[in-house]
Design a protein around this motif. Sequence first.
Motif, mmCIF file in Angstrom:
data_model
loop_
_atom_site.group_PDB
_atom_site.id
_atom_site.type_symbol
_atom_site.label_atom_id
_atom_site.label_comp_id
_atom_site.label_asym_id
_atom_site.label_seq_id
_atom_site.Cartn_x
_atom_site.Cartn_y
_atom_site.Cartn_z
ATOM 1 N N GLU A 137 -1.711 10.545 2.861
ATOM 2 C CA GLU A 137 -0.911 9.487 3.568
ATOM 3 C C GLU A 137 -1.386 8.300 3.072
ATOM 4 O OE1 GLU A 137 1.893 8.553 4.546
ATOM 5 O OE2 GLU A 137 2.001 9.191 6.465
ATOM 6 N N SER A 138 -0.716 7.129 3.124
ATOM 7 C CA SER A 138 -0.844 5.839 2.725
ATOM 8 C C SER A 138 0.162 5.046 3.558
ATOM 9 C CB SER A 138 -0.768 5.409 1.282
ATOM 10 O OG SER A 138 0.444 5.978 0.698
ATOM 11 N N PHE A 139 -0.113 3.462 3.388
ATOM 12 C CA PHE A 139 0.793 2.363 3.874
ATOM 13 C C PHE A 139 1.620 2.079 2.683
ATOM 14 C CE2 PHE A 139 -2.686 2.236 7.026
ATOM 15 C CZ PHE A 139 -1.944 2.574 8.205
ATOM 16 N N GLN A 140 2.724 1.608 3.163
ATOM 17 C CA GLN A 140 3.704 0.936 2.216
ATOM 18 C C GLN A 140 4.374 -0.143 3.109
ATOM 19 O OE1 GLN A 140 5.441 2.360 -0.887
ATOM 20 N NE2 GLN A 140 6.182 0.083 -0.607
ATOM 21 N N PHE A 141 4.728 -1.108 2.086
ATOM 22 C CA PHE A 141 5.556 -2.272 2.673
ATOM 23 C C PHE A 141 6.942 -2.044 2.253
ATOM 24 C CE2 PHE A 141 7.152 -6.792 2.264
ATOM 25 C CZ PHE A 141 6.644 -7.171 3.590
ATOM 26 N N ALA A 142 7.853 -2.394 3.087
ATOM 27 C CA ALA A 142 9.307 -2.356 2.973
ATOM 28 C C ALA A 142 10.078 -3.275 3.436
ATOM 29 C CB ALA A 142 9.908 -1.077 3.092
ATOM 30 N N SER A 210 3.338 3.311 7.255
ATOM 31 C CA SER A 210 3.085 4.462 6.663
ATOM 32 C C SER A 210 4.242 4.940 5.923
ATOM 33 C CB SER A 210 2.400 5.716 7.611
ATOM 34 O OG SER A 210 3.345 6.493 8.017
ATOM 35 N N ARG A 211 4.107 5.422 4.667
ATOM 36 C CA ARG A 211 4.866 5.959 3.780
ATOM 37 C C ARG A 211 5.694 6.958 4.323
ATOM 38 N NH1 ARG A 211 4.457 4.663 -1.461
ATOM 39 N NH2 ARG A 211 2.535 3.638 -2.054
ATOM 40 N N ALA A 212 5.244 7.954 5.024
ATOM 41 C CA ALA A 212 6.021 8.962 5.917
ATOM 42 C C ALA A 212 6.998 8.178 6.972
ATOM 43 C CB ALA A 212 5.009 10.142 6.597
ATOM 44 N N THR A 228 11.448 -0.986 -1.318
ATOM 45 C CA THR A 228 9.913 -0.766 -1.023
ATOM 46 C C THR A 228 8.902 -1.412 -2.100
ATOM 47 O OG1 THR A 228 9.736 1.499 -2.117
ATOM 48 C CG2 THR A 228 10.230 1.489 0.253
ATOM 49 N N ARG A 229 8.101 -1.957 -1.962
ATOM 50 C CA ARG A 229 6.817 -2.621 -2.715
ATOM 51 C C ARG A 229 6.484 -1.512 -3.601
ATOM 52 N NH1 ARG A 229 4.068 -7.532 -2.247
ATOM 53 N NH2 ARG A 229 2.200 -7.579 -3.578
ATOM 54 N N THR A 230 6.238 -1.991 -4.975
ATOM 55 C CA THR A 230 5.900 -1.285 -6.190
ATOM 56 C C THR A 230 4.619 -1.415 -6.406
ATOM 57 O OG1 THR A 230 6.930 -2.441 -7.560
ATOM 58 C CG2 THR A 230 8.317 -0.652 -6.914
ATOM 59 N N MET A 231 3.841 -2.498 -5.978
ATOM 60 C CA MET A 231 2.541 -2.959 -6.352
ATOM 61 C C MET A 231 1.750 -2.845 -4.969
ATOM 62 S SD MET A 231 3.217 -6.927 -7.370
ATOM 63 C CE MET A 231 4.561 -6.285 -8.646
ATOM 64 N N PRO A 232 0.334 -2.917 -5.195
ATOM 65 C CA PRO A 232 -0.480 -2.748 -3.855
ATOM 66 C C PRO A 232 -0.517 -4.308 -3.251
ATOM 67 C CG PRO A 232 -1.659 -1.907 -5.746
ATOM 68 C CD PRO A 232 -0.432 -2.317 -6.490
ATOM 69 N N LEU A 233 -0.595 -4.171 -1.996
ATOM 70 C CA LEU A 233 -0.960 -5.567 -1.323
ATOM 71 C C LEU A 233 -2.118 -6.109 -1.720
ATOM 72 C CD1 LEU A 233 1.036 -4.546 2.115
ATOM 73 C CD2 LEU A 233 1.559 -6.552 0.608
ATOM 74 N N PRO A 234 -2.238 -7.291 -1.900
ATOM 75 C CA PRO A 234 -3.558 -7.815 -2.434
ATOM 76 C C PRO A 234 -4.663 -7.828 -1.229
ATOM 77 C CG PRO A 234 -2.052 -9.882 -2.010
ATOM 78 C CD PRO A 234 -1.273 -8.391 -2.080
ATOM 79 N N ALA A 235 -5.866 -7.467 -1.389
ATOM 80 C CA ALA A 235 -6.816 -7.333 -0.430
ATOM 81 C C ALA A 235 -6.523 -6.166 0.763
ATOM 82 C CB ALA A 235 -7.214 -8.751 0.123
ATOM 83 N N PHE A 236 -5.483 -5.361 0.627
ATOM 84 C CA PHE A 236 -5.322 -4.359 1.481
ATOM 85 C C PHE A 236 -6.345 -3.246 1.304
ATOM 86 C CE2 PHE A 236 -2.937 -0.947 3.615
ATOM 87 C CZ PHE A 236 -2.873 -1.494 4.618
ATOM 88 N N THR A 237 -7.174 -3.053 2.472
ATOM 89 C CA THR A 237 -8.278 -2.180 2.182
ATOM 90 C C THR A 237 -8.223 -0.558 2.338
ATOM 91 O OG1 THR A 237 -8.850 -2.483 4.510
ATOM 92 C CG2 THR A 237 -9.999 -4.015 2.925
ATOM 93 N N SER A 238 -6.860 -0.279 2.640
ATOM 94 C CA SER A 238 -6.714 1.160 2.949
ATOM 95 C C SER A 238 -5.993 1.651 1.665
ATOM 96 C CB SER A 238 -5.880 1.161 4.297
ATOM 97 O OG SER A 238 -5.716 2.654 4.166
ATOM 98 N N ALA A 239 -6.822 2.467 1.026
ATOM 99 C CA ALA A 239 -6.086 3.112 -0.046
ATOM 100 C C ALA A 239 -5.295 4.557 0.123
ATOM 101 C CB ALA A 239 -6.932 3.480 -1.174
#
Length: 289
Positions: A137-142, A210-212, A228-239
């Motif tokens: 699992e991971s987080f996602q921005f949309a 979360s992506r799910a 949905t965002r296609t690049m990591p959020l800056p300084a977001f610590t959860s991989a």
Amino acid sequence: MDRRVFLHHAAMAAMLAMSGFPLGEAAKAAPLGRVKELGVLRVAVYRDNRPWSWRKDGRLVGIDVDLAQALAQGLGVRADIAELVADESADDDLRNGVWRGGLLGFQPADIMLHVPFDRAFAARNDQVAIVAPYFRESFQFAGVKSEIDVNAPPADYRGKRLAVELDSIPDFYLIGTAGGILARDVIHFPNGADAVLAVTDGRADAVLASRAQIEAVLHDSGVTSIATRTMPLPAFTSAGWDIGMAVKENSRNLGDAVEAILVAIRASGELETIFTAHGVRYRPALAAG
């Protein structure tokens, strides 16, 4: 019942426990032989945890619910699925769900799903064995395509309605990022799925969840105007993190049997089919190899 309501009942529950209320006595977590003898696998899943385990039209559904049924079928027994109210931490949930039982009478399960598969977490919970990692699992921005550029720097989201689960990693990130300039734009919801729903029905412009949660809600709603965002959020610590299962320490043979079933249904494609049915793309846990 959420965590806050759960805590409101703590004093009364403690009194019941002190008076001899038989917590965990009626259905102790069972090793493999006992599960097969009884013909029942008791599985703990989280309450209100869409898309993993939640109530739809009064019926318990979700990825973990289907997985529980598949595990029971693999063992040749019936699944008894119990909904666990999340406590203050995942450590508390293991205590309530697997090795001791809850103060409000929740009987320990033979196995609990949706447990963080993490070495440090496992080391401090020596009453259980954490097994069978089954998802990454991971987080996602949309966000709504016409309202927000999801790949823009977070500072550009100022003035947009940003939905998150209250007191979650996404909440802390958005409130604190870019010097806190987004704090007034953050809208709180009881859980991540509700935050995603707020975007699909126009109450928010974007969501960090979360992506799910995002994939499932978008699948169920049929909304196609969300990017949905296609690049990591800056300084977001959860991989990201692996999700597994937990059995009581003295039920490791049950854990071994469940791991074998998981390998089989992953190889056959059944596991991926379960995820696809709920609109979630299957991502193997890193620990699964």
